[in-house]
Motif scaffolding. Structure first.
Motif, PDB file in Angstrom:
ATOM      1  N   GLY A 194       0.810  -1.211   0.000  1.00  0.00           N
ATOM      2  CA  GLY A 194       0.000   0.000   0.000  1.00  0.00           C
ATOM      3  C   GLY A 194       0.845   1.263   0.000  1.00  0.00           C
ATOM      4  N   VAL A 195       1.908   1.277   0.790  1.00  0.00           N
ATOM      5  CA  VAL A 195       2.804   2.436   0.822  1.00  0.00           C
ATOM      6  C   VAL A 195       3.496   2.600  -0.527  1.00  0.00           C
ATOM      7  CG1 VAL A 195       4.916   3.353   1.871  1.00  0.00           C
ATOM      8  CG2 VAL A 195       3.128   2.379   3.316  1.00  0.00           C
ATOM      9  N   ALA A 196       3.889   1.488  -1.136  1.00  0.00           N
ATOM     10  CA  ALA A 196       4.524   1.553  -2.455  1.00  0.00           C
ATOM     11  C   ALA A 196       3.598   2.211  -3.465  1.00  0.00           C
ATOM     12  CB  ALA A 196       4.911   0.151  -2.921  1.00  0.00           C
ATOM     13  N   GLU A 197       2.331   1.841  -3.423  1.00  0.00           N
ATOM     14  CA  GLU A 197       1.363   2.415  -4.363  1.00  0.00           C
ATOM     15  C   GLU A 197       1.070   3.874  -4.044  1.00  0.00           C
ATOM     16  OE1 GLU A 197      -3.202   1.597  -5.984  1.00  0.00           O
ATOM     17  OE2 GLU A 197      -2.322   0.300  -4.443  1.00  0.00           O
ATOM     18  N   ARG A 198       0.868   4.180  -2.783  1.00  0.00           N
ATOM     19  CA  ARG A 198       0.475   5.539  -2.401  1.00  0.00           C
ATOM     20  C   ARG A 198       1.598   6.548  -2.587  1.00  0.00           C
ATOM     21  NH1 ARG A 198      -0.112   9.939  -1.829  1.00  0.00           N
ATOM     22  NH2 ARG A 198      -1.422  11.185  -0.430  1.00  0.00           N
ATOM     23  N   PHE A 199       2.837   6.146  -2.279  1.00  0.00           N
ATOM     24  CA  PHE A 199       3.955   7.080  -2.315  1.00  0.00           C
ATOM     25  C   PHE A 199       4.898   6.843  -3.495  1.00  0.00           C
ATOM     26  CE2 PHE A 199       2.446   7.277   2.023  1.00  0.00           C
ATOM     27  CZ  PHE A 199       2.465   8.633   2.286  1.00  0.00           C
ATOM     28  N   GLY A 200       4.491   5.993  -4.414  1.00  0.00           N
ATOM     29  CA  GLY A 200       5.281   5.780  -5.615  1.00  0.00           C
ATOM     30  C   GLY A 200       6.668   5.252  -5.329  1.00  0.00           C
ATOM     31  N   ALA A 201       6.756   4.229  -4.462  1.00  0.00           N
ATOM     32  CA  ALA A 201       8.039   3.661  -4.079  1.00  0.00           C
ATOM     33  C   ALA A 201       8.200   2.266  -4.676  1.00  0.00           C
ATOM     34  CB  ALA A 201       8.156   3.590  -2.554  1.00  0.00           C
ATOM     35  N   VAL A 202       9.441   1.845  -4.853  1.00  0.00           N
ATOM     36  CA  VAL A 202       9.729   0.495  -5.340  1.00  0.00           C
ATOM     37  C   VAL A 202       9.812  -0.436  -4.133  1.00  0.00           C
ATOM     38  CG1 VAL A 202      11.291  -0.959  -6.671  1.00  0.00           C
ATOM     39  CG2 VAL A 202      11.090   1.477  -7.226  1.00  0.00           C
ATOM     40  N   PRO A 203       8.942  -1.450  -4.053  1.00  0.00           N
ATOM     41  CA  PRO A 203       9.022  -2.373  -2.919  1.00  0.00           C
ATOM     42  C   PRO A 203      10.151  -3.385  -3.117  1.00  0.00           C
ATOM     43  CG  PRO A 203       7.253  -3.034  -4.396  1.00  0.00           C
ATOM     44  CD  PRO A 203       7.834  -1.765  -4.963  1.00  0.00           C
ATOM     45  N   PHE A 204      10.791  -3.779  -2.017  1.00  0.00           N
ATOM     46  CA  PHE A 204      11.829  -4.801  -2.130  1.00  0.00           C
ATOM     47  C   PHE A 204      11.849  -5.664  -0.877  1.00  0.00           C
ATOM     48  CE2 PHE A 204      14.054  -1.327  -0.036  1.00  0.00           C
ATOM     49  CZ  PHE A 204      14.961  -1.933   0.836  1.00  0.00           C
ATOM     50  N   ASP A 205      12.377  -6.869  -1.053  1.00  0.00           N
ATOM     51  CA  ASP A 205      12.504  -7.872   0.013  1.00  0.00           C
ATOM     52  C   ASP A 205      11.165  -8.213   0.657  1.00  0.00           C
ATOM     53  OD1 ASP A 205      14.496  -9.577   1.201  1.00  0.00           O
ATOM     54  OD2 ASP A 205      14.085  -8.581   3.104  1.00  0.00           O
ATOM     55  N   ILE A 206      10.136  -8.317  -0.187  1.00  0.00           N
ATOM     56  CA  ILE A 206       8.860  -8.905   0.214  1.00  0.00           C
ATOM     57  C   ILE A 206       8.466  -9.870  -0.894  1.00  0.00           C
ATOM     58  CG2 ILE A 206       8.132  -6.875   1.526  1.00  0.00           C
ATOM     59  CD1 ILE A 206       6.186  -6.276  -0.821  1.00  0.00           C
ATOM     60  N   THR A 207       7.455 -10.670  -0.674  1.00  0.00           N
ATOM     61  CA  THR A 207       7.057 -11.657  -1.671  1.00  0.00           C
ATOM     62  C   THR A 207       6.398 -10.991  -2.881  1.00  0.00           C
ATOM     63  OG1 THR A 207       4.935 -11.981  -0.560  1.00  0.00           O
ATOM     64  CG2 THR A 207       6.747 -13.460   0.059  1.00  0.00           C
ATOM     65  N   ASP A 208       6.533 -11.637  -4.023  1.00  0.00           N
ATOM     66  CA  ASP A 208       5.833 -11.270  -5.260  1.00  0.00           C
ATOM     67  C   ASP A 208       6.225  -9.893  -5.804  1.00  0.00           C
ATOM     68  OD1 ASP A 208       4.387 -13.706  -5.197  1.00  0.00           O
ATOM     69  OD2 ASP A 208       2.932 -12.831  -3.809  1.00  0.00           O
ATOM     70  N   VAL A 209       7.483  -9.500  -5.643  1.00  0.00           N
ATOM     71  CA  VAL A 209       7.976  -8.275  -6.270  1.00  0.00           C
ATOM     72  C   VAL A 209       9.283  -8.608  -6.983  1.00  0.00           C
ATOM     73  CG1 VAL A 209       6.883  -6.762  -4.571  1.00  0.00           C
ATOM     74  CG2 VAL A 209       9.269  -7.479  -4.231  1.00  0.00           C
ATOM     75  N   THR A 210       9.720  -7.708  -7.860  1.00  0.00           N
ATOM     76  CA  THR A 210      10.920  -7.970  -8.653  1.00  0.00           C
ATOM     77  C   THR A 210      12.158  -8.127  -7.784  1.00  0.00           C
ATOM     78  OG1 THR A 210      10.046  -6.781 -10.556  1.00  0.00           O
ATOM     79  CG2 THR A 210      12.437  -7.049 -10.448  1.00  0.00           C
ATOM     80  N   PHE A 211      12.347  -7.199  -6.856  1.00  0.00           N
ATOM     81  CA  PHE A 211      13.574  -7.182  -6.067  1.00  0.00           C
ATOM     82  C   PHE A 211      13.367  -7.927  -4.749  1.00  0.00           C
ATOM     83  CE2 PHE A 211      13.748  -3.332  -8.730  1.00  0.00           C
ATOM     84  CZ  PHE A 211      14.928  -3.582  -9.408  1.00  0.00           C
ATOM     85  N   SER A 212      13.414  -9.246  -4.845  1.00  0.00           N
ATOM     86  CA  SER A 212      13.225 -10.079  -3.663  1.00  0.00           C
ATOM     87  C   SER A 212      13.897 -11.419  -3.899  1.00  0.00           C
ATOM     88  CB  SER A 212      11.736 -10.257  -3.370  1.00  0.00           C
ATOM     89  OG  SER A 212      11.555 -10.817  -2.086  1.00  0.00           O
ATOM     90  N   HIS A 213      13.734 -12.327  -2.947  1.00  0.00           N
ATOM     91  CA  HIS A 213      14.373 -13.633  -3.050  1.00  0.00           C
ATOM     92  C   HIS A 213      13.883 -14.384  -4.294  1.00  0.00           C
ATOM     93  CE1 HIS A 213      16.106 -14.165   1.202  1.00  0.00           C
ATOM     94  NE2 HIS A 213      15.731 -12.898   1.085  1.00  0.00           N
ATOM     95  N   ARG A 214      14.816 -15.125  -4.908  1.00  0.00           N
ATOM     96  CA  ARG A 214      14.490 -16.005  -6.036  1.00  0.00           C
ATOM     97  C   ARG A 214      15.214 -17.321  -5.820  1.00  0.00           C
ATOM     98  NH1 ARG A 214      15.568 -12.067 -11.303  1.00  0.00           N
ATOM     99  NH2 ARG A 214      14.148 -10.359 -10.650  1.00  0.00           N
ATOM    100  N   GLY A 215      14.475 -18.359  -5.530  1.00  0.00           N
ATOM    101  CA  GLY A 215      15.115 -19.640  -5.283  1.00  0.00           C
ATOM    102  C   GLY A 215      16.114 -19.524  -4.156  1.00  0.00           C
ATOM    103  N   ASP A 216      17.373 -19.902  -4.419  1.00  0.00           N
ATOM    104  CA  ASP A 216      18.415 -19.835  -3.401  1.00  0.00           C
ATOM    105  C   ASP A 216      19.023 -18.443  -3.261  1.00  0.00           C
ATOM    106  OD1 ASP A 216      18.147 -22.520  -2.813  1.00  0.00           O
ATOM    107  OD2 ASP A 216      19.690 -23.142  -4.243  1.00  0.00           O
ATOM    108  N   LEU A 217      18.633 -17.519  -4.128  1.00  0.00           N
ATOM    109  CA  LEU A 217      19.214 -16.183  -4.107  1.00  0.00           C
ATOM    110  C   LEU A 217      18.442 -15.274  -3.157  1.00  0.00           C
ATOM    111  CD1 LEU A 217      19.854 -15.597  -7.924  1.00  0.00           C
ATOM    112  CD2 LEU A 217      21.408 -16.576  -6.220  1.00  0.00           C
ATOM    113  N   CYS A 218      19.157 -14.396  -2.478  1.00  0.00           N
ATOM    114  CA  CYS A 218      18.485 -13.407  -1.635  1.00  0.00           C
ATOM    115  C   CYS A 218      18.298 -12.115  -2.430  1.00  0.00           C
ATOM    116  CB  CYS A 218      19.253 -13.176  -0.342  1.00  0.00           C
ATOM    117  SG  CYS A 218      20.865 -12.409  -0.547  1.00  0.00           S
ATOM    118  N   SER A 219      17.682 -11.132  -1.830  1.00  0.00           N
ATOM    119  CA  SER A 219      17.368  -9.895  -2.544  1.00  0.00           C
ATOM    120  C   SER A 219      18.626  -9.177  -3.026  1.00  0.00           C
ATOM    121  CB  SER A 219      16.547  -8.961  -1.654  1.00  0.00           C
ATOM    122  OG  SER A 219      15.338  -9.578  -1.275  1.00  0.00           O
TER     123      SER A 219
END
Length: 277
Positions: free
Chosen positions: A163-188
Motif C-alpha cells: 500500500g505504501v509503495a502504491e500511495r507514495f510511488g516507491a519500489v518495494p523490495f525484500d517482500i514476496t511477489d515483487v521484482t527485487f526479492s528472493h528467487r530460489g536460493d538467491l536473496c534480494s
C-alpha cells in the motif's frame, strides 16, 4: 598517464562503491543516450538542453564532492562541461575514453529504467519491511553506493509495504511477489546485482556472504557468521531504522573493501620473527 583534469576508468572504478566516490554526470547527447540508456553506476543523466552555463553554475554551487563528467568518448562535451564546472569553483574531471572506454574495460553499466519510482527531486524511492536485519540493510547499502547515492528508504510494517509503495510511488523490495526479492536460493541482494548488471568479483564475493547470513547458510563463507553477528548486534542498538541504516553503512563499506582488496591478507601472533604482528 592521464591527461590533466582527467580520470581513467580504472581510477574511477576504484572510487565507486566507497564513501569517497565522486558525483558522476552523464552528459551524452540525448540521441546517444536513447540508443544506449545504460549509464555508469550512480551517474546522473543531464539532458542536452540543461548543459548550459547557468545550470552548471548551480551544479557547482550545490555540489561539495568532486565531479566526474562522462560523455560518449571523452571529447568536447565532457571536457567542456568539466572545464566550465572548474571555472565555477567545482573540483571536476572528465572520464578518459568516456562511456565507450568504460564499457571496453569490462566495467559495469546499469540500466536506470529498472528504477520505476522517483520523487520530485529525482531521488529513487524504495520501501520495505521495518526492523531490518541483513538483506534490508545490504540492499540499501548497494543502492546508495552503486545505483543512487540520494535514494530514499521507507521502512514500514510488513503488511503495509504494498500500500505504501502504491500511495507514495516507491519500489518495494525484500517482500514476496515483487521484482527485487528472493528467487530460489538467491536473496534480494543477489537479485539487485542481477537486475542492475552489477556483477564484479568484489560484489559477488560480498553477495555470497550476505546470502549465507540472510538465509542461515553460514557454511557458504567463513565471514557469514561474523556479518550476521555484527548486524544482529547493531539491530539491537538502534530503535530507529534509518539511524540503524546509517550506522551499518560503514560496516558494509568495510566488508566491501575487504572483499575487493584484502581477502589474501592474513595475521597471526607471534609473526615469523617471534614478535607480535
Amino acid at each position: 598517464m592521464p591527461a590533466p583534469d582527467a580520470i581513467s576508468s580504472e581510477q574511477l572504478a576504484r572510487l565507486l562503491g566507497t564513501p569517497k566516490a565522486p558525483v558522476i554526470l552523464d552528459v551524452r547527447r540525448d540521441a546517444v543516450r536513447a540508443g544506449d540508456p545504460r549509464q555508469l553506476p550512480t551517474a546522473v543523466a543531464i539532458p542536452e538542453s540543461d548543459v548550459s552555463p547557468h545550470y552548471l553554475a548551480r551544479i557547482a554551487a550545490e555540489t561539495a564532492q568532486p565531479i566526474v563528467v562522462v560523455c560518449a568518448e571523452g571529447h568536447r562535451l565532457s571536457q567542456g562541461t568539466a572545464a566550465w564546472l572548474r571555472h565555477e569553483g567545482a573540483q571536476a574531471e572528465y572520464l578518459l575514453g568516456g562511456q565507450v572506454g568504460w564499457a571496453a574495460a569490462g566495467l559495469p553499466l546499469i540500466d536506470p529504467r529498472k528504477i520505476t519510482a522517483r520523487d520530485a527531486q529525482g531521488r529513487s524511492v524504495w520501501v520495505t519491511r521495518s526492523r531490518p536485519k541483513i538483506d534490508r540493510i545490504a540492499c540499501p547499502w548497494l543502492i546508495r553506493r552503486f545505483i543512487d547515492p540520494q535514494a530514499v528508504f521507507l521502512f514500514v510494517a510488513p503488511a503495509e509495504v504494498p500500500g505504501v509503495a502504491e500511495r507514495f510511488g516507491a519500489v518495494p523490495f525484500d517482500i514476496t511477489d515483487v521484482t527485487f526479492s528472493h528467487r530460489g536460493d538467491l536473496c534480494s541482494f543477489d537479485v539487485f546485482l542481477l537486475e542492475f548488471g552489477l556483477s564484479t568479483p568484489a560484489l559477488n564475493r560480498l553477495a555470497q556472504i550476505v546470502r549465507g547470513a540472510d538465509t542461515g547458510r553460514l557454511d557458504l563463507a567463513p565471514e557469514c557468521a561474523g556479518l550476521l553477528a555484527a548486524l544482529l548486534g547493531l539491530s539491537r542498538m538502534y530503535s530507529d531504522d534509518l539511524a540503524q541504516l546509517d550506522a551499518e553503512m560503514t560496516l558494509f563499506d568495510a566488508f566491501y573493501r575487504w572483499a575487493r582488496d584484502a581477502t589474501d591478507e592474513r595475521h597471526n601472533w607471534p609473526n615469523q620473527n617471534g614478535k607480535p604482528a
